[in-house]
Design a protein around this motif. Structure first.
Motif, short mmCIF file in Angstrom:
data_model
loop_
_atom_site.label_atom_id
_atom_site.label_comp_id
_atom_site.label_asym_id
_atom_site.label_seq_id
_atom_site.Cartn_x
_atom_site.Cartn_y
_atom_site.Cartn_z
N ASP A 44 -11.23 9.51 5.10
CA ASP A 44 -10.51 10.24 4.06
C ASP A 44 -9.42 9.38 3.44
OD1 ASP A 44 -8.39 12.11 2.94
OD2 ASP A 44 -9.95 13.56 3.50
N THR A 45 -9.40 9.35 2.12
CA THR A 45 -8.42 8.55 1.37
C THR A 45 -6.99 8.90 1.77
OG1 THR A 45 -9.93 8.43 -0.51
CG2 THR A 45 -7.61 7.93 -0.93
N ARG A 46 -6.74 10.16 2.06
CA ARG A 46 -5.38 10.58 2.41
C ARG A 46 -4.94 9.99 3.74
NH1 ARG A 46 -7.38 16.23 0.06
NH2 ARG A 46 -9.11 15.52 1.35
N LEU A 47 -5.90 9.78 4.65
CA LEU A 47 -5.56 9.13 5.91
C LEU A 47 -5.25 7.65 5.71
CD1 LEU A 47 -8.02 10.72 8.49
CD2 LEU A 47 -5.53 10.94 8.43
N ARG A 48 -5.99 7.01 4.80
CA ARG A 48 -5.69 5.60 4.52
C ARG A 48 -4.32 5.47 3.86
NH1 ARG A 48 -11.07 5.48 2.66
NH2 ARG A 48 -10.43 5.08 0.51
N THR A 49 -3.97 6.41 2.99
CA THR A 49 -2.63 6.42 2.40
C THR A 49 -1.57 6.59 3.49
OG1 THR A 49 -3.49 7.40 0.37
CG2 THR A 49 -1.12 7.57 0.75
N LYS A 67 6.54 1.31 -2.53
CA LYS A 67 5.78 0.11 -2.19
C LYS A 67 4.37 0.46 -1.70
CE LYS A 67 9.83 -2.72 -1.14
NZ LYS A 67 10.57 -3.49 -0.09
N THR A 68 4.25 1.60 -1.05
CA THR A 68 2.92 2.05 -0.63
C THR A 68 2.05 2.35 -1.86
OG1 THR A 68 3.73 2.97 1.45
CG2 THR A 68 1.65 3.85 0.61
N ALA A 69 2.64 3.00 -2.84
CA ALA A 69 1.90 3.29 -4.08
C ALA A 69 1.46 2.01 -4.76
CB ALA A 69 2.79 4.11 -5.03
N GLU A 70 2.33 1.01 -4.80
CA GLU A 70 1.98 -0.28 -5.41
C GLU A 70 0.85 -0.96 -4.63
OE1 GLU A 70 5.63 -2.41 -5.44
OE2 GLU A 70 6.47 -1.31 -7.14
N ALA A 71 0.93 -0.92 -3.32
CA ALA A 71 -0.09 -1.57 -2.49
C ALA A 71 -1.46 -0.93 -2.66
CB ALA A 71 0.33 -1.54 -1.01
N THR A 99 0.00 6.10 -8.04
CA THR A 99 1.34 6.51 -8.45
C THR A 99 2.09 7.01 -7.22
OG1 THR A 99 0.70 8.79 -8.89
CG2 THR A 99 0.48 7.19 -10.71
N GLN A 100 3.41 6.97 -7.28
CA GLN A 100 4.20 7.45 -6.15
C GLN A 100 3.99 8.95 -5.92
OE1 GLN A 100 8.19 5.95 -5.93
NE2 GLN A 100 8.93 7.70 -4.73
N PRO A 101 3.92 9.79 -6.97
CA PRO A 101 3.63 11.22 -6.73
C PRO A 101 2.30 11.45 -6.02
CG PRO A 101 4.52 10.91 -8.93
CD PRO A 101 4.26 9.54 -8.39
N ALA A 102 1.31 10.58 -6.29
CA ALA A 102 0.01 10.74 -5.63
C ALA A 102 0.14 10.47 -4.13
CB ALA A 102 -1.01 9.79 -6.25
N VAL A 103 0.95 9.46 -3.76
CA VAL A 103 1.19 9.18 -2.33
C VAL A 103 1.85 10.40 -1.68
CG1 VAL A 103 2.48 7.76 -0.69
CG2 VAL A 103 1.35 6.69 -2.65
N THR A 104 2.85 10.94 -2.36
CA THR A 104 3.56 12.11 -1.84
C THR A 104 2.60 13.29 -1.66
OG1 THR A 104 5.59 11.40 -2.94
CG2 THR A 104 5.46 13.71 -2.24
#
Length: 288
Positions: free
Chosen positions: A8-13, A25-29, A33-38
């Motif tokens: 699952d992509t959310r687990l990789r995030t 920095k996680t969003a950049e890596a 977008t940062q909201p998507a990481v959140t």
């Protein structure tokens, strides 16, 4: 097929955020977008009904539940990678292992040779310090690591490979050669040590701390990351270091010495993620 794309992509995030500890920095890596990481993290927190991160004083840390999920997610990603490799193997097998510089330089040559004599077997060996190997292990990039340093036994599974005496090492014409010396005499010497993060350095620093001493008491301390260069300098400059007794078997110009009342043994361990795939890799390699 991209390795890990069945997870699952959310687990990789989540795992990337565990490593970087910064949303931007996680969003950049991950090219997000940062909201998507959140959103990914909030989804997991709703799904598992718990908080995964704690943010205080601008520092992001894992909660206890976050640490548990990190361990399980790391195992899932590792096993996914191994499945893809296994399905492509037609004969023999390929292992990705890590060894510390002490172990790799003086302990593993015969075992790796015997492993590679099996038709179709291949191996990728990463030689680095203990801290770096544990990082690679957590990312699922290694099947196991053979290390002499300390590690978190709550996070990793392990099996003892061997127990080895930890001794002083010097040139054969050094005054300490084959002798037992007083601790106060040791501090007059030029001490050579591996870099911070290495197992042998950590062990020696803990020994000093146990007896209320530290590295500042030595007349000179030189840090060398390459073990071969360190041994050369010890012979040329009449310095000392502390390492495993097996080092002496490979260089007849070196001798051991002991500190009075200090006989120390330490373990070499197979360290791996706690899952049956990793354990099977250790079992297979250990037979050689």
């Amino acid at each position: 097929m991209e390795v890990g794309n069945m997870i699952d992509t959310r687990l990789r995030t989540f795992l990337m955020l565990c490593e970087i500890r910064n949303y931007r920095k996680t969003a950049e890596a991950l090219h997000m977008t940062q909201p998507a990481v959140t959103q990914h993290i909030h989804y997991l927190e709703r799904a598992y009904n718990c908080k995964l991160f704690h943010y205080e004083n601008r520092v992001l840390t894992l909660t206890k539940q976050g640490e548990i999920l990190q361990t399980y997610a790391q195992n899932m990603c590792y096993q996914e990678k191994r499945i893809q490799i296994k399905l492509q193997e037609h004969e023999g097998r390929t292992l990705h292992i890590g060894v510390t510089k002490t172990v790799g330089g003086y302990e593993m040559d015969e075992k790796i040779t015997n492993y590679l004599k099996v038709k179709g077997n291949n191996i990728c060996v990463v030689m680095d310090n203990t801290d770096r190997l544990l990082q690679l292990l957590s990312k699922g990039e290694l099947d196991f690591a053979l290390i002499e340093g300390t590690f978190d036994r709550n996070k990793y599974a392990s099996r003892m490979y061997k127990k080895e005496e930890f001794v002083g090492v010097c040139a054969k014409d050094h005054p300490f050669a084959n002798k037992t010396v007083l601790p106060k005499d040791m501090f007059k010497e030029h001490l050579f040590l591996r870099e911070e993060g290495s197992g042998t350095r950590h062990i020696f620093e803990n020994i000093l701390k146990e007896y209320n001493h530290d590295l500042n008491e030595f007349s000179t301390v030189t840090t060398i990351s390459d073990f071969g260069l360190m041994m050369h300098l010890i012979k040329e400059l009449k310095g000392i270091t502390f390492a495993y007794k097996s080092v002496l078997k490979h260089d007849h110009d070196l001798c051991g010495f002991h500190i009075k009342d200090h006989i120390i043994y330490h373990q070499f361990n197979y360290v791996y993620l706690n899952n049956p795939v990793s354990l099977e890799a250790v079992d297979y390699f250990d037979q050689f």
